[in-house]
Design a protein around this motif. Structure first.
Motif, PDB file in Angstrom:
ATOM      1  N   UNK A 117      31.845  37.575  29.134  1.00 46.96           N
ATOM      2  CA  UNK A 117      30.814  37.453  28.110  1.00 46.96           C
ATOM      3  C   UNK A 117      29.901  36.265  28.352  1.00 46.96           C
ATOM      4  N   UNK A 118      30.444  35.208  28.936  1.00 46.24           N
ATOM      5  CA  UNK A 118      29.637  34.021  29.237  1.00 46.24           C
ATOM      6  C   UNK A 118      28.664  34.323  30.372  1.00 46.24           C
ATOM      7  N   UNK A 119      29.133  35.057  31.394  1.00 45.92           N
ATOM      8  CA  UNK A 119      28.254  35.432  32.501  1.00 45.92           C
ATOM      9  C   UNK A 119      27.141  36.350  32.014  1.00 45.92           C
ATOM     10  N   UNK A 120      27.485  37.240  31.072  1.00 45.99           N
ATOM     11  CA  UNK A 120      26.494  38.097  30.430  1.00 45.99           C
ATOM     12  C   UNK A 120      25.633  38.859  31.408  1.00 45.99           C
ATOM     13  N   UNK A 121      24.327  38.843  31.189  1.00 46.70           N
ATOM     14  CA  UNK A 121      23.380  39.544  32.047  1.00 46.70           C
ATOM     15  C   UNK A 121      22.780  38.637  33.118  1.00 46.70           C
ATOM     16  N   UNK A 122      23.302  37.436  33.239  1.00 51.22           N
ATOM     17  CA  UNK A 122      22.748  36.471  34.191  1.00 51.22           C
ATOM     18  C   UNK A 122      23.858  35.857  35.040  1.00 51.22           C
ATOM     19  N   UNK A 123      24.475  36.664  35.929  1.00 53.11           N
ATOM     20  CA  UNK A 123      25.570  36.111  36.739  1.00 53.11           C
ATOM     21  C   UNK A 123      25.125  34.997  37.685  1.00 53.11           C
ATOM     22  N   UNK A 145      37.633  29.390  42.652  1.00 54.23           N
ATOM     23  CA  UNK A 145      36.185  29.479  42.824  1.00 54.23           C
ATOM     24  C   UNK A 145      35.624  30.621  41.959  1.00 54.23           C
ATOM     25  N   UNK A 146      34.316  30.834  41.963  1.00 58.04           N
ATOM     26  CA  UNK A 146      33.724  31.795  41.029  1.00 58.04           C
ATOM     27  C   UNK A 146      33.779  33.259  41.450  1.00 58.04           C
ATOM     28  N   UNK A 147      34.122  33.562  42.687  1.00 56.68           N
ATOM     29  CA  UNK A 147      34.019  34.953  43.145  1.00 56.68           C
ATOM     30  C   UNK A 147      34.908  35.940  42.386  1.00 56.68           C
ATOM     31  N   UNK A 148      36.148  35.599  41.993  1.00 54.93           N
ATOM     32  CA  UNK A 148      36.928  36.586  41.226  1.00 54.93           C
ATOM     33  C   UNK A 148      36.215  37.063  39.965  1.00 54.93           C
ATOM     34  N   UNK A 149      35.584  36.145  39.248  1.00 58.35           N
ATOM     35  CA  UNK A 149      34.851  36.541  38.046  1.00 58.35           C
ATOM     36  C   UNK A 149      33.667  37.431  38.411  1.00 58.35           C
ATOM     37  N   UNK A 150      32.972  37.097  39.490  1.00 53.40           N
ATOM     38  CA  UNK A 150      31.819  37.899  39.896  1.00 53.40           C
ATOM     39  C   UNK A 150      32.234  39.306  40.324  1.00 53.40           C
TER      40      UNK A 150
END
Length: 438
Positions: A117-123, A145-150
């Protein structure tokens, strides 16, 4: 020297002593955040219902143990790989559904899905502020690092949202490591070695944590990166021009997968030793000059991944520093180093099973390729480096997964049906007696 007959006793002694010492430390309040050390888990009290839930997995294992080795030995290689993948997938899912279910771990508020939800429409905006905003994120996000969320954001954007589809992705990719490692073993040690390893990979006790921890996804990505690199280094097939194009394409794919590893988990940097060692063995047979295009393509793919993250505003060294700061403030950093120095290895023994220990210590089976232990030993060296560093104090049942599957390939060197049954039994006992948050 530990004999073949004494090996099960030594394996059980290592595991048992880690639990015994861990129990004392927990009782004294030293390991207050671990209730079943060395595992970060709870003991599951067996009940009639929980035992009944394990019956399908046990029945499946009872059939797979005698049948799968025959299939992998006699089917055409592609069919043997498919059979091993199918067994791995079924074994993993059956174990998971006997407990809390396949998707349950991804519903935890400290997991990656909690920040979509924090990443939203602007990863990309989220990526640029990742290091700055790290202290506000859940535990697993702060530790990686951030890749799992992406990856999960992309899955959601593709119309496959929520814990179920995240679990499907992780389990399928994690189980596919069986195929990738089989291909890699074939390239390094020959087809017979690969066929012998497949049943042990498919029925590994690690399946308990393949369903469902994101580290299983990491394991699949790393395994395929290594396999693609080794396929790229082969010198056969087609015309010279077409062969070169194929090698470059495979090398580029390998580079992207391997280059993604440090952006999936900081603890996967030592993992790169595995493809490096494997490539060195293969290049010894094909020659560096013939494979130079594939090697350069792999390096280009790895560099491209780092360049894309840097362009997106994430600088890897800054991420390491920020995560280390979060780790030092976390209760996990207070876990005793000396205990986990050996307890982590006991967990590795548990996750890989007794057959792996037998395979690592077995003599050469034949006068064939002498590289039969190369890949598992490379994985073991990488694990030892992480263990000695002290940043992996506990919770390694999931952290070791990418390495454990390579180690499990060593079990094929023994070819003992009883040890394959012991692998399956270890998985059943873990699922039946341990309630893991992953």
């Amino acid at each position: 020297m530990i004999t073949r007959r004494g090996l099960p006793v030594a394996w059980a002694g290592l595991v048992g002593s880690a639990f015994a010492v861990g129990g004392v430390l927990h009782a004294r309040g030293v390991l207050s955040i671990d209730h079943l050390p060395p595992l970060h888990a709870l003991a599951r009290r067996p009940t009639a219902a929980s035992m009944a839930a394990l019956v399908p997995a046990a029945a499946f294992a009872a059939v797979a143990v005698p049948v799968l080795p025959r299939l992998t030995a006699h089917l055409p290689l592609r069919a043997a790989l498919a059979a091993a993948f199918g067994v791995s997938l079924a074994w993993t899912v059956l174990l998971a559904v006997s407990g809390e279910g396949l998707a349950w771990p991804f519903t935890h508020p400290q997991e990656y899905l909690a920040v979509l939800g924090v990443a939203g429409d602007d990863p990309l905006g989220w990526l640029a502020g990742f290091t700055r905003d790290l202290p506000a994120y859940p535990t697993h996000v702060r530790g990686h690092p951030p890749l799992p969320v992406l990856v999960l954001w992309a899955l959601d954007a593709a119309g496959l949202p929520g814990p179920f589809w995240a679990a499907v992705l992780v389990v399928v990719v994690g189980c596919s490591a069986t195929v990738a490692i089989g291909l890699a073993v074939r390239r390094v040690s020959g087809e017979e070695a690969a066929r012998r390893a497949l049943p042990y990979l498919a029925l590994s006790p690690a399946a308990v944590w393949v369903a469902t921890t994101m580290d299983a996804f990491f394991a699949g990505v790393g395994a395929w990166g290594t396999a693609l690199l080794l396929l790229a280094l082969r010198g056969d097939g087609g015309s010279r021009a077409r062969g070169r194009v194929d090698r470059v394409a495979l090398g580029l794919g390998a580079g992207v997968a391997l280059g993604a590893l440090p952006y999936l988990s900081y603890g996967l940097v030592p993992y790169l030793l595995i493809p490096c060692v494997a490539a060195a063995v293969v290049l010894g047979g094909t020659g560096v000059r013939a494979a130079s295009a594939a090697v350069l393509a792999c390096l280009a793919g790895m560099a491209a991944v780092s360049a894309l993250f840097a362009a997106g505003g994430f600088w890897w060294p800054d991420g390491v520093a920020a995560t280390h700061a979060e780790w030092t403030a976390d209760p996990g950093a207070a876990r005793p180093y000396l205990y986990f120095l050996f307890a982590n290895l006991a967990v590795l023994a548990l996750v890989t099973g007794p057959a792996t220990a037998a395979g690592l210590t077995a003599p050469r089976l034949s006068a064939g390729p002498s590289a039969g232990r190369v890949l598992p030993v490379a994985a073991l060296v990488a694990v030892l480096a992480l263990d000695l560093s002290g940043v992996t104090r506990g919770e390694v049942e999931r952290i070791w997964l990418p390495y454990a599957l390579w180690l499990t390939a060593a079990a094929g060197r023994v070819g003992d049906r009883r040890l394959l049954a012991a692998q399956a039994l270890t998985g059943l006992l873990l699922q039946g007696l341990v309630r893991s948050p992953w």
